[in-house]
Design a protein around this motif. Structure first.
Motif, PDB file in Angstrom:
ATOM      1  N   UNK A  63      23.205   6.321  90.604  1.00 29.99           N
ATOM      2  CA  UNK A  63      23.256   6.786  89.205  1.00 29.99           C
ATOM      3  C   UNK A  63      22.576   8.129  88.992  1.00 29.99           C
ATOM      4  N   UNK A  64      22.909   9.098  89.849  1.00 23.39           N
ATOM      5  CA  UNK A  64      22.307  10.426  89.719  1.00 23.39           C
ATOM      6  C   UNK A  64      23.382  11.511  89.760  1.00 23.39           C
ATOM      7  N   UNK A  65      24.641  11.127  89.574  1.00 22.92           N
ATOM      8  CA  UNK A  65      25.741  12.082  89.678  1.00 22.92           C
ATOM      9  C   UNK A  65      25.745  13.029  88.485  1.00 22.92           C
ATOM     10  N   UNK A  66      26.463  14.139  88.637  1.00 20.88           N
ATOM     11  CA  UNK A  66      26.564  15.126  87.575  1.00 20.88           C
ATOM     12  C   UNK A  66      27.330  14.559  86.385  1.00 20.88           C
ATOM     13  N   UNK A  67      26.959  14.948  85.165  1.00 24.25           N
ATOM     14  CA  UNK A  67      27.701  14.474  83.984  1.00 24.25           C
ATOM     15  C   UNK A  67      29.165  14.897  84.051  1.00 24.25           C
ATOM     16  N   UNK A  68      30.045  13.984  83.726  1.00 26.04           N
ATOM     17  CA  UNK A  68      31.465  14.275  83.735  1.00 26.04           C
ATOM     18  C   UNK A  68      32.131  14.074  85.080  1.00 26.04           C
ATOM     19  N   UNK A  69      31.339  13.888  86.131  1.00 27.30           N
ATOM     20  CA  UNK A  69      31.929  13.718  87.467  1.00 27.30           C
ATOM     21  C   UNK A  69      32.719  12.420  87.551  1.00 27.30           C
ATOM     22  N   UNK A  70      32.213  11.364  86.907  1.00 26.55           N
ATOM     23  CA  UNK A  70      32.902  10.084  86.935  1.00 26.55           C
ATOM     24  C   UNK A  70      34.291  10.178  86.346  1.00 26.55           C
ATOM     25  N   UNK A  71      34.433  10.867  85.221  1.00 26.45           N
ATOM     26  CA  UNK A  71      35.751  11.008  84.593  1.00 26.45           C
ATOM     27  C   UNK A  71      36.704  11.792  85.478  1.00 26.45           C
ATOM     28  N   UNK A 150      38.671   1.934  84.971  1.00 29.71           N
ATOM     29  CA  UNK A 150      37.305   1.435  84.801  1.00 29.71           C
ATOM     30  C   UNK A 150      36.296   2.571  84.889  1.00 29.71           C
ATOM     31  N   UNK A 151      36.616   3.587  85.707  1.00 25.97           N
ATOM     32  CA  UNK A 151      35.731   4.739  85.828  1.00 25.97           C
ATOM     33  C   UNK A 151      35.833   5.649  84.611  1.00 25.97           C
ATOM     34  N   UNK A 152      37.049   5.838  84.115  1.00 23.36           N
ATOM     35  CA  UNK A 152      37.267   6.788  83.014  1.00 23.36           C
ATOM     36  C   UNK A 152      36.752   6.241  81.688  1.00 23.36           C
ATOM     37  N   UNK A 153      36.928   4.933  81.451  1.00 23.79           N
ATOM     38  CA  UNK A 153      36.507   4.348  80.174  1.00 23.79           C
ATOM     39  C   UNK A 153      34.992   4.462  80.029  1.00 23.79           C
ATOM     40  N   UNK A 154      34.517   5.123  78.995  1.00 23.81           N
ATOM     41  CA  UNK A 154      33.069   5.276  78.839  1.00 23.81           C
ATOM     42  C   UNK A 154      32.411   3.981  78.370  1.00 23.81           C
ATOM     43  N   UNK A 155      31.278   3.693  78.946  1.00 19.67           N
ATOM     44  CA  UNK A 155      30.485   2.532  78.534  1.00 19.67           C
ATOM     45  C   UNK A 155      29.167   3.066  77.995  1.00 19.67           C
ATOM     46  N   UNK A 156      28.932   2.965  76.691  1.00 21.83           N
ATOM     47  CA  UNK A 156      27.718   3.532  76.113  1.00 21.83           C
ATOM     48  C   UNK A 156      26.465   2.843  76.612  1.00 21.83           C
ATOM     49  N   UNK A 157      25.389   3.622  76.645  1.00 20.89           N
ATOM     50  CA  UNK A 157      24.037   3.173  76.961  1.00 20.89           C
ATOM     51  C   UNK A 157      23.841   2.921  78.459  1.00 20.89           C
ATOM     52  N   UNK A 197      33.405  -6.226  84.300  1.00 23.10           N
ATOM     53  CA  UNK A 197      32.128  -5.765  83.745  1.00 23.10           C
ATOM     54  C   UNK A 197      32.335  -4.795  82.588  1.00 23.10           C
ATOM     55  N   UNK A 198      33.352  -3.920  82.706  1.00 24.06           N
ATOM     56  CA  UNK A 198      33.639  -2.973  81.621  1.00 24.06           C
ATOM     57  C   UNK A 198      34.076  -3.726  80.363  1.00 24.06           C
ATOM     58  N   UNK A 199      34.960  -4.709  80.551  1.00 26.55           N
ATOM     59  CA  UNK A 199      35.422  -5.491  79.405  1.00 26.55           C
ATOM     60  C   UNK A 199      34.262  -6.238  78.753  1.00 26.55           C
ATOM     61  N   UNK A 200      33.411  -6.851  79.561  1.00 28.97           N
ATOM     62  CA  UNK A 200      32.286  -7.615  79.012  1.00 28.97           C
ATOM     63  C   UNK A 200      31.279  -6.705  78.317  1.00 28.97           C
ATOM     64  N   UNK A 201      31.050  -5.511  78.881  1.00 29.99           N
ATOM     65  CA  UNK A 201      30.111  -4.583  78.248  1.00 29.99           C
ATOM     66  C   UNK A 201      30.633  -4.112  76.895  1.00 29.99           C
ATOM     67  N   UNK A 202      31.941  -3.818  76.819  1.00 30.85           N
ATOM     68  CA  UNK A 202      32.503  -3.408  75.540  1.00 30.85           C
ATOM     69  C   UNK A 202      32.502  -4.562  74.543  1.00 30.85           C
TER      70      UNK A 202
END
Length: 222
Positions: A63-71, A150-157, A197-202
């Motif tokens: 969890x140290x990647x550059x912002x926006x890299x995941x998208x 799953x990578x593109x969908x943002x999960x807040x927090x 996990x994405x569905x459950x988090x949302x």
């Protein structure tokens, strides 16, 4: 002694020789396609693109990647997934594919490529070949699509929400490239876990928002 026949290689030695040959072929294929533009570097062959997808997704395991890299990696994953399903590579947009890579970036990619491929090739080997067969391209493309979404969908927090999709991409991409059905199967399992996990988090986040609004006296939307 002269004339003495050389010892017959053991099965273990033969497997190591095949792995070394596989590594050499992969490295040569990747380095030969590394040109001045991004499109030339990524290549048009799905096998070459799978290697780059795995390399780009690996930093996201932490969890140290550059912002926006995941998208960006998620979109690239979707491009590869569509190409697998269609049976042909999808060209990159001109504005992206025509970007050039400087010498420093190419040198960094070359070092990273050589080290990672040698490491992964020690773990993976051809097995359960039916899972990576051409006839299974729709299933594998679908699983890669799920991982990309799953990578593109943002999960807040949550700051490590990309870890599971990245793991799914790494396992699936290397499983396909090395024809390692066991690694590929592990990638499919990781993909399902990531999507769940994405569905459950949302769902949990939406329930939390409704609860907060209720406590504040704001009527929930019907």
């Amino acid at each position: 002694m002269p004339g003495q026949p050389s010892p017959t290689p053991t099965p273990s030695e033969l497997r190591k020789d095949r792995r070394r040959a596989t590594v050499a072929r992969i490295v040569d294929a990747q380095l030969s396609s590394m040109g001045g533009t991004l499109a030339d570097t990524i290549g048009h062959d799905s096998r070459q693109r799978l290697v780059w997808l795995a390399l780009l997704a690996m930093p996201l395991l932490f969890p140290v990647a550059l912002p926006g890299m995941g998208s960006a990696v998620g979109v690239f994953c979707l491009v590869i997934a569509f190409g697998l399903c269609a049976g042909r590579s999808v060209p990159l947009p001109a504005w992206l594919g025509e970007r050039t890579l400087n010498d420093r970036v190419r040198e960094l990619l070359t070092r990273m490529l050589s080290r990672v491929i040698h490491l992964v090739a020690r773990l993976g080997r051809p097995r359960l070949l039916g899972l990576s067969h051409h006839s299974a391209r729709w299933a594998n493309g679908l699983m890669l699509s799920v991982a990309g979404v799953s990578m593109v969908v943002p999960v807040p927090v949550i700051s490590f929400d990309n870890v599971l999709p990245a793991l799914a991409m790494v396992l699936t991409a290397w499983g396909l490239r090395l024809r390692d059905g066991l690694m590929l199967l592990a990638g499919h399992v990781a993909t399902l876990v990531a999507a769940t996990s994405v569905v459950l988090l949302w769902w949990g986040g939406s329930q939390l928002v409704v609860d907060v609004l209720t406590r504040l006296g704001v009527p929930a939307l019907q």
